[in-house]
Design an enzyme around this catalytic site. Structure first.
Site, short mmCIF file in Angstrom:
data_model
loop_
_atom_site.label_atom_id
_atom_site.label_comp_id
_atom_site.label_asym_id
_atom_site.label_seq_id
_atom_site.Cartn_x
_atom_site.Cartn_y
_atom_site.Cartn_z
CG HIS A 33 -1.97 -1.09 1.13
ND1 HIS A 33 -3.26 -0.88 0.76
CD2 HIS A 33 -1.88 -2.43 1.36
CE1 HIS A 33 -3.94 -2.02 0.78
NE2 HIS A 33 -3.11 -2.99 1.13
CE1 TYR A 299 0.72 -5.15 7.83
CE2 TYR A 299 -0.57 -3.21 8.31
CZ TYR A 299 -0.42 -4.41 7.64
OH TYR A 299 -1.39 -4.84 6.77
C1 HEM Z 1 0.47 -11.69 6.13
C2 HEM Z 1 -0.41 -10.73 5.82
C3 HEM Z 1 -0.04 -9.32 5.49
C4 HEM Z 1 1.19 -8.74 5.31
C5 HEM Z 1 2.55 -9.41 5.38
C6 HEM Z 1 0.97 -7.33 5.03
C7 HEM Z 1 1.96 -6.39 4.79
C8 HEM Z 1 1.79 -5.03 4.82
C9 HEM Z 1 2.84 -4.04 4.95
C10 HEM Z 1 4.32 -4.36 4.99
C11 HEM Z 1 2.26 -2.82 4.98
C12 HEM Z 1 2.94 -1.47 5.16
C13 HEM Z 1 2.96 -1.14 6.67
C14 HEM Z 1 3.59 0.19 6.99
O1 HEM Z 1 4.75 0.44 6.60
O2 HEM Z 1 2.95 1.01 7.68
C15 HEM Z 1 0.84 -3.01 4.84
C16 HEM Z 1 -0.09 -2.01 4.79
C17 HEM Z 1 -1.44 -2.23 4.64
N1 HEM Z 1 -2.10 -3.45 4.66
FE1 HEM Z 1 -1.25 -5.24 4.89
N2 HEM Z 1 -0.38 -7.07 5.04
C18 HEM Z 1 -1.02 -8.26 5.31
C19 HEM Z 1 -2.38 -8.47 5.41
C20 HEM Z 1 -3.31 -7.51 5.20
C21 HEM Z 1 -4.72 -7.72 5.29
C22 HEM Z 1 -5.42 -9.06 5.63
C23 HEM Z 1 -5.32 -6.53 5.04
C24 HEM Z 1 -6.79 -6.31 5.05
C25 HEM Z 1 -7.42 -5.42 5.79
C26 HEM Z 1 -4.26 -5.54 4.80
C27 HEM Z 1 -4.44 -4.19 4.50
C28 HEM Z 1 -3.44 -3.24 4.48
C29 HEM Z 1 -3.67 -1.81 4.30
C30 HEM Z 1 -5.00 -1.12 4.02
C31 HEM Z 1 -2.41 -1.19 4.42
C32 HEM Z 1 -2.11 0.31 4.33
C33 HEM Z 1 -2.23 0.93 5.72
C34 HEM Z 1 -1.86 2.40 5.68
O3 HEM Z 1 -2.50 3.14 4.92
O4 HEM Z 1 -0.94 2.79 6.41
N3 HEM Z 1 -3.06 -6.17 4.92
N4 HEM Z 1 0.56 -4.37 4.76
#
Ligand code: HEM
Length: 310
Positions: A33, A299
């Site tokens: 994202h 995260y």
């Molecule tokens: C093993 C599962 C997952 C991994 C490894 C993963 C990985 C990541 C990482 C690395 C980030 C960036 C975090 C940051 O630097 O702040 C992120 C952001 C995000 N993830 Fe995931 N994610 C996973 C599952 C999910 C799931 C199930 C959702 C469903 C709701 C999701 C929704 C999001 C969203 C919306 C963001 C952006 C948040 C923001 O705007 O700061 N992720 N994810």
């Protein structure tokens, strides 16, 4: 115990490493994202959640919120149309000065049931990305993790939205609401857009700029606030609370518990904000879902790297 904790923490870094191996590293950006914009607004609860949770933002008092809409791609320059899954992360500022996060996406289920499956599946995409998807490896992934098929199929069929404000967003994970008597109720969240759902045909998307979603939000906000209802789906006895690859049936009771009004784009959006799905307030508890707990570690690793300009 200590050993177990260390292994889990290493898997968190490994998850970020596999993402970087597939797409590359973009210093300063989230490892997923990566492209997004911040907005401010107000969330007004309607009191309907009060009998099932003591959470401060779900009683009767309106609270300020910060919202980040994003493309799911880890590549910050990816055009909006190439990243059909969108994210909506909301930080509620509670009356006592604390915050609580709610992170949702436009797909109702996830492709991995465990952290190990996530790492294996993303690792596979490395071969696909190099232009030579290894079909034997893909078959092995499907045999080992048959639960990933439903979400990958849904992903294939997804179209780009007309606007961030015309999508329905899902928490995917279950949480527990706890009321004043200590009673626990499993729930999942959904944001329902006041503007209704609107997706684009491929030909329409081809005409749009790579930044069309940000432009659309600016135009819409000039006309007035953008609204979403916060709905909760109540889980029954047979609804799994530990498996993000499974959706609860649609006929489950859905209750609207409040209204979000997005009023303004944040010009100087402090992108060193961290939205963490496990950052929740009294009256809400995480479910047993291993992916939900894993995200807390992943995260933190992504946040640490991006805020150290890596
Ligand atoms: C093993 C599962 C997952 C991994 C490894 C993963 C990985 C990541 C990482 C690395 C980030 C960036 C975090 C940051 O630097 O702040 C992120 C952001 C995000 N993830 Fe995931 N994610 C996973 C599952 C999910 C799931 C199930 C959702 C469903 C709701 C999701 C929704 C999001 C969203 C919306 C963001 C952006 C948040 C923001 O705007 O700061 N992720 N994810």
């Amino acid at each position: 115990m200590e050993e177990n904790k260390k292994l889990k923490s290493e898997l968190g870094s490994r998850a970020v490493d596999v993402i970087e191996n597939v797409v590359g590293t973009f210093p300063g950006y989230r490892r997923a994202h990566a492209k997004g914009n911040g907005y401010e607004g107000v969330f007004t609860p309607n009191g309907k959640a009060a009998p099932i949770t003591v959470a401060a933002h779900l009683q009767n008092e309106a609270v300020p919120v910060t919202i980040r809409f994003s493309n799911s791609s880890p590549i910050p320059s990816h055009p909006d149309a190439l990243s059909p899954v969108k994210g909506m992360a909301v930080k509620f500022q509670l009356p006592d000065g604390d915050v609580t996060d709610l992170i949702t996406v436009t797909i109702p289920l996830f492709f991995a049931k465990t952290p190990e499956a996530f790492v294996d599946i993303v690792d596979f995409f490395k071969s696909a990305k190099d232009g030579f998807p290894n079909l034997k490896e893909l078959a092995t992934i499907f045999i080992k993790y048959p639960e990933c098929k439903a979400s990958l199929q849904m992903l294939k069929e997804m179209r780009s939205p007309a606007s961030f404000s015309t999508c329905q967003y899902y928490s995917i994970h279950a949480f527990y609401f706890i009321n004043a008597d200590g009673r626990r109720q499993a729930i999942k969240y959904q944001w329902e857009p006041d503007a209704g759902l609107s997706m684009l045909a491929k030909e329409e998307v081809a005409m749009l700029s790579s930044d069309y979603l940000n432009e659309d939000m600016e135009e819409r906000l000039q006309q007035g606030p953008i609204g979403f209802k916060l709905n909760i789906q109540l889980g029954g006895e047979n609804d799994p609370t530990d498996d993000p690859t499974v959706v609860w049936s649609e006929d489950k009771q859905v209750i609207t518990v409040g209204q979000l009004s997005i009023t303004k784009k944040l010009d100087s959006f402090a992108d060193n904000l961290l939205f963490d799905p496990t950052n929740i307030t009294a009256g809400i508890e995480c479910s047993e879902d291993p992916i939900l707990h894993f995200r807390h570690r992943v995260y933190a690793v992504s946040y640490d790297r991006r805020t150290h300009n890596q």
